[in-house]
Write a protein that holds these residues in place. Sequence first.
Motif, short mmCIF file in Angstrom:
data_model
loop_
_atom_site.label_atom_id
_atom_site.label_comp_id
_atom_site.label_asym_id
_atom_site.label_seq_id
_atom_site.Cartn_x
_atom_site.Cartn_y
_atom_site.Cartn_z
N PRO A 110 0.80 -1.23 0.00
CA PRO A 110 0.00 0.00 0.00
C PRO A 110 0.83 1.27 0.00
O PRO A 110 0.30 2.36 -0.23
CB PRO A 110 -0.82 -0.13 1.29
N ASP A 111 2.13 1.18 0.25
CA ASP A 111 2.99 2.37 0.31
C ASP A 111 3.76 2.61 -0.99
O ASP A 111 4.67 3.43 -1.04
CB ASP A 111 3.99 2.24 1.47
N ALA A 112 3.40 1.91 -2.07
CA ALA A 112 4.18 1.99 -3.30
C ALA A 112 3.60 2.96 -4.33
O ALA A 112 4.03 2.96 -5.47
CB ALA A 112 4.28 0.60 -3.92
N GLY A 113 2.64 3.80 -3.93
CA GLY A 113 2.13 4.79 -4.87
C GLY A 113 0.76 4.47 -5.42
O GLY A 113 0.25 5.22 -6.26
N TYR A 114 0.14 3.39 -4.96
CA TYR A 114 -1.19 3.04 -5.43
C TYR A 114 -2.22 3.17 -4.30
O TYR A 114 -3.16 2.41 -4.22
CB TYR A 114 -1.20 1.59 -5.95
N HIS A 115 -2.02 4.15 -3.45
CA HIS A 115 -2.91 4.33 -2.31
C HIS A 115 -4.36 4.46 -2.78
O HIS A 115 -4.68 5.26 -3.66
CB HIS A 115 -2.51 5.58 -1.52
N ALA A 116 -5.25 3.66 -2.18
CA ALA A 116 -6.68 3.68 -2.49
C ALA A 116 -6.98 3.31 -3.93
O ALA A 116 -8.04 3.62 -4.45
CB ALA A 116 -7.28 5.05 -2.17
N CYS A 117 -6.04 2.67 -4.60
CA CYS A 117 -6.23 2.24 -5.98
C CYS A 117 -6.09 0.73 -6.04
O CYS A 117 -5.03 0.19 -5.71
CB CYS A 117 -5.20 2.91 -6.89
N GLN A 118 -7.16 0.05 -6.42
CA GLN A 118 -7.17 -1.40 -6.45
C GLN A 118 -7.67 -1.92 -7.80
O GLN A 118 -8.56 -1.31 -8.41
CB GLN A 118 -8.07 -1.95 -5.35
N PRO A 119 -7.12 -3.02 -8.28
CA PRO A 119 -7.58 -3.56 -9.56
C PRO A 119 -9.00 -4.10 -9.47
O PRO A 119 -9.41 -4.62 -8.43
CB PRO A 119 -6.58 -4.70 -9.85
N VAL A 120 -9.77 -3.92 -10.54
CA VAL A 120 -11.11 -4.50 -10.63
C VAL A 120 -10.94 -5.96 -11.05
O VAL A 120 -10.24 -6.26 -12.02
CB VAL A 120 -11.97 -3.75 -11.66
N LEU A 121 -11.55 -6.86 -10.29
CA LEU A 121 -11.34 -8.29 -10.51
C LEU A 121 -12.59 -8.97 -11.05
O LEU A 121 -13.71 -8.51 -10.83
CB LEU A 121 -10.93 -8.97 -9.20
N PHE A 122 -12.38 -10.07 -11.75
CA PHE A 122 -13.47 -10.97 -12.11
C PHE A 122 -13.49 -12.04 -11.03
O PHE A 122 -12.65 -12.93 -11.00
CB PHE A 122 -13.22 -11.60 -13.48
N HIS A 123 -14.44 -11.89 -10.10
CA HIS A 123 -14.48 -12.69 -8.88
C HIS A 123 -13.20 -12.43 -8.09
O HIS A 123 -13.10 -11.45 -7.41
CB HIS A 123 -14.67 -14.18 -9.19
N ARG A 124 -12.18 -13.26 -8.19
CA ARG A 124 -10.94 -13.01 -7.43
C ARG A 124 -9.72 -12.92 -8.32
O ARG A 124 -8.59 -12.92 -7.84
CB ARG A 124 -10.74 -14.11 -6.38
N PHE A 125 -9.93 -12.81 -9.64
CA PHE A 125 -8.80 -12.82 -10.58
C PHE A 125 -8.75 -11.55 -11.43
O PHE A 125 -9.78 -11.01 -11.82
CB PHE A 125 -8.91 -14.02 -11.53
N PRO A 126 -7.55 -11.07 -11.75
CA PRO A 126 -7.42 -9.98 -12.72
C PRO A 126 -7.98 -10.43 -14.06
O PRO A 126 -7.93 -11.61 -14.40
CB PRO A 126 -5.89 -9.77 -12.81
N PHE A 127 -8.52 -9.49 -14.83
CA PHE A 127 -9.06 -9.87 -16.13
C PHE A 127 -8.88 -8.74 -17.14
O PHE A 127 -8.74 -7.57 -16.78
CB PHE A 127 -10.54 -10.24 -16.01
N GLN A 128 -8.85 -9.12 -18.42
CA GLN A 128 -8.81 -8.16 -19.50
C GLN A 128 -10.22 -7.65 -19.75
O GLN A 128 -11.12 -8.42 -20.05
CB GLN A 128 -8.26 -8.78 -20.78
N CYS A 129 -10.41 -6.34 -19.64
CA CYS A 129 -11.72 -5.74 -19.84
C CYS A 129 -11.86 -5.25 -21.28
O CYS A 129 -11.05 -4.43 -21.74
CB CYS A 129 -11.90 -4.57 -18.88
N PRO A 130 -12.84 -5.76 -22.03
CA PRO A 130 -13.00 -5.32 -23.42
C PRO A 130 -13.50 -3.89 -23.51
O PRO A 130 -14.28 -3.43 -22.68
CB PRO A 130 -14.04 -6.30 -23.98
#
Length: 211
Positions: free
Chosen positions: A157-177
């Motif tokens: 959380p201290d690496a520059g992505y504060h309050a920024c989280q990936p949107v997941l498909f259930h629990r996995f990263p996904f390519q969004c069309p």
Amino acid sequence: MNKDLYQKTKDIWIAEKCAALSVRWAEELQCALVISKKLMRFHQWWPLKVYSSLSNAKKTRPVFSLRYRGQEVGEIIGGDKPFFNITLTCETNNRKSFGLITKSTKFDKPKPLWNGSEASKFRKQFKDFDSKFKVEKMKSDEAWLQAIVFETMFNNPDAGYHACQPVLFHRFPFQCPVPISANKGVPKKSRGNIDILARRGQGDLPPKKWT
């Protein structure tokens, strides 16, 4: 953003009725999520990570991309008993990129189980390889960088992505069309993908570890 690029994007969005297409994809994704949740009963073992996409998620038996440092090395075919699959392309790339012999399961009937002995041997190869990993081995620097960004969002959380989280498909990263592609530097009517879709607004909540 360059005003000319903005206007071109806006013009395509309106002329090609991109909003309606985006809504359709969102509805398909919601339906795929309901189906996939019933067929996601599998564990992902470090150092391999599981990814998804709309096209694979909405199949009768959803297919999940199995990756090592962002590069696809195999697949998991969802089901009550998930299967493990190595495509011919993965077999070739695993040998060229990592020097690992991972025989294609294209002609195997039935496919080996993800929690079976064959898949266990496959995972062990990457676990052993990771202990002596060398940067120059990577086939795709872009895929590796994406994997690093995902990992950092989840676990640091201290690496520059504060309050920024990936949107997941259930629990996995996904390519969004997306209905407009810009991979050539200018917008055009063509299906594109957002490799890392993220959102802000979780305040001071610590990120959930990506396991």
